[in-house]
Design an enzyme around this catalytic site. Structure first.
Site: not given
Length: 399
Positions: A189, A274, A355
């Site tokens: 992340d 992502e 996170d």
């Protein structure tokens, strides 16, 4: 992966005055030929709906050299000029394939300075590189050795805005072989408080390279702003000082990302990230500077090509997947999750670090994509009701 992978090794070098003058002339001629060929191709399409290819522009170059006005093109090696036409052809190919915008003209002040030499235009013997039209080899600082027995296929010479000279040698690197397959996988992340948060719970500090040199950069920019506009020597000197600060920031950022991505690729077989649209995120005026400094796009690029080198897999999860709002334990989806919320407690009693939870959800979604091609975007009903997300069958997304 192929047996041998082509890899560029970049070194700094220090040219003599004669070499610097020759390279400066070559850069100017390369830019001139590129712009003239682009103008000719644009005019042919605009006026006659005619597509001009590389062979036609190569014939134009031969004719240009015979004119009195452009006779100076004969003073430099012809190979970089031909390579400029090939680069223009590649730019048009990417444009027609809708991978990039229409090619733009090169600027003397703003565009990068570079020239590419193929094997017929340089000599590489006993660790010494001599370019066409030069009597002496380049004074290269060999900061790391080339692979044993490697012979460059192309050589690219460039000068950055800070005035530093670089030479890039493209060679076949037999040392780049797939690593032994492993079962480890990690979700990654990206953030600003921490550059990266891994699904293992590890948080990697954001070095904030630009912020560390912000005062020095501001002083250099104020000094530049005081100089009279034009081509004066004082303004050029002040501009180089600004460029050196930017180069220092970029060098440290690139070095940190190289070390980080190499470590992640070596330690994990599957890496899930992502699919961020960084360009759109830069429209946020408050965060754009920090987002640019984090260099998420550069991180992803490095991760992907190193994974290809070493036989690893990178999976990009849909940007709309609610990784932060989804409980990684029970699958409950919260309606809202403001950026100010860094920890939260789910109804199942689990307290999440925002996170770390996002990284775990990315990992689970990425493995689902890898296993069965499942979509990772939640259905609208799930978003409203807060119930666990139901995966939708969809074609597999390529990283």
């Amino acid at each position: 992966m192929a047996d041998h992978v082509k890899r560029a090794y970049r070194y700094r070098f220090y040219p003599t005055d004669a070499q610097a003058a020759e390279l400066a002339r070559t850069f100017g001629c390369v830019r001139k030929v590129y712009n003239m060929a682009l103008a000719a191709r644009t005019e042919a399409w605009t006026l006659r709906q005619e597509r001009v290819n590389y062979n036609a522009t190569s014939a134009m170059l031969t004719a240009w050299k015979k004119t009195e006005e452009l006779a100076f093109l004969n003073d430099v090696s012809s190979v970089p000029l031909q390579q400029a036409l090939r680069h223009l052809q590649a730019a048009f190919t990417a444009f027609f394939a809708k991978r990039s915008k229409y090619p733009r003209f090169k600027s003397r002040k703003k565009s990068g300075k570079s020239a590419e030499y193929t094997s017929s235009a340089f000599r590489f013997r006993e660790g010494k590189l001599t370019l066409a039209k030069m009597d002496q080899p380049l004074d290269i600082v060999w900061s790391r050795p080339l692979p044993e027995g490697a012979v460059p296929s192309t050589v690219t010479v460039s000068q950055d805005a800070a005035g530093r000279w670089f030479v890039s040698l493209l060679v076949e690197d037999p040392t780049l072989q797939p690593l032994p397959a492993g079962g480890s996988a990690v979700g990654i992340d990206a953030g600003l408080d921490h550059l990266l948060t891994l699904s293992t719970g590890e948080k990697i500090t954001n070095p904030r390279h630009e912020r560390r040199d912000r005062a020095r950069l501001a002083r250099a920019q104020r000094n530049l702003a005081r100089k009279a506009r034009g081509d004066g020597a004082n303004r050029a000197k002040a501009r180089r000082k600004v460029a050196r600060v930017y180069a220092r920031i970029a060098d440290r950022r690139r070095d940190h990302l190289h070390k980080l991505t190499t470590r992640l690729v070596r330690e994990n077989q599957t890496l899930v990230i992502e699919d961020l649209t960084v360009r759109n995120m830069l429209s946020n005026g408050k965060l754009s500077r920090a987002i640019s400094d984090a260099a998420w796009s550069q991180f992803r690029s490095m991760l992907e090509y190193k994974a290809a080198w070493y036989g690893r897999e990178v999976i990009a999860v849909d940007r709309w997947f609610p990784s932060s709002k989804l409980c990684s334990v029970c699958g409950t989806l919260r309606e809202k999750m403001p950026l100010s919320v860094r920890t939260w407690t789910c109804g199942c009693g689990t307290t999440h670090d925002r996170d770390v939870n996002a990284a775990k959800n990315l990992l689970a979604a990425g493995l689902a994509v890898s296993a069965c091609g499942a979509g990772v975007r939640p259905q609208r009903e799930s978003s409203r009701t807060g119930q666990s997300v139901m995966k939708q069958e969809a074609p597999r997304r390529e990283p």
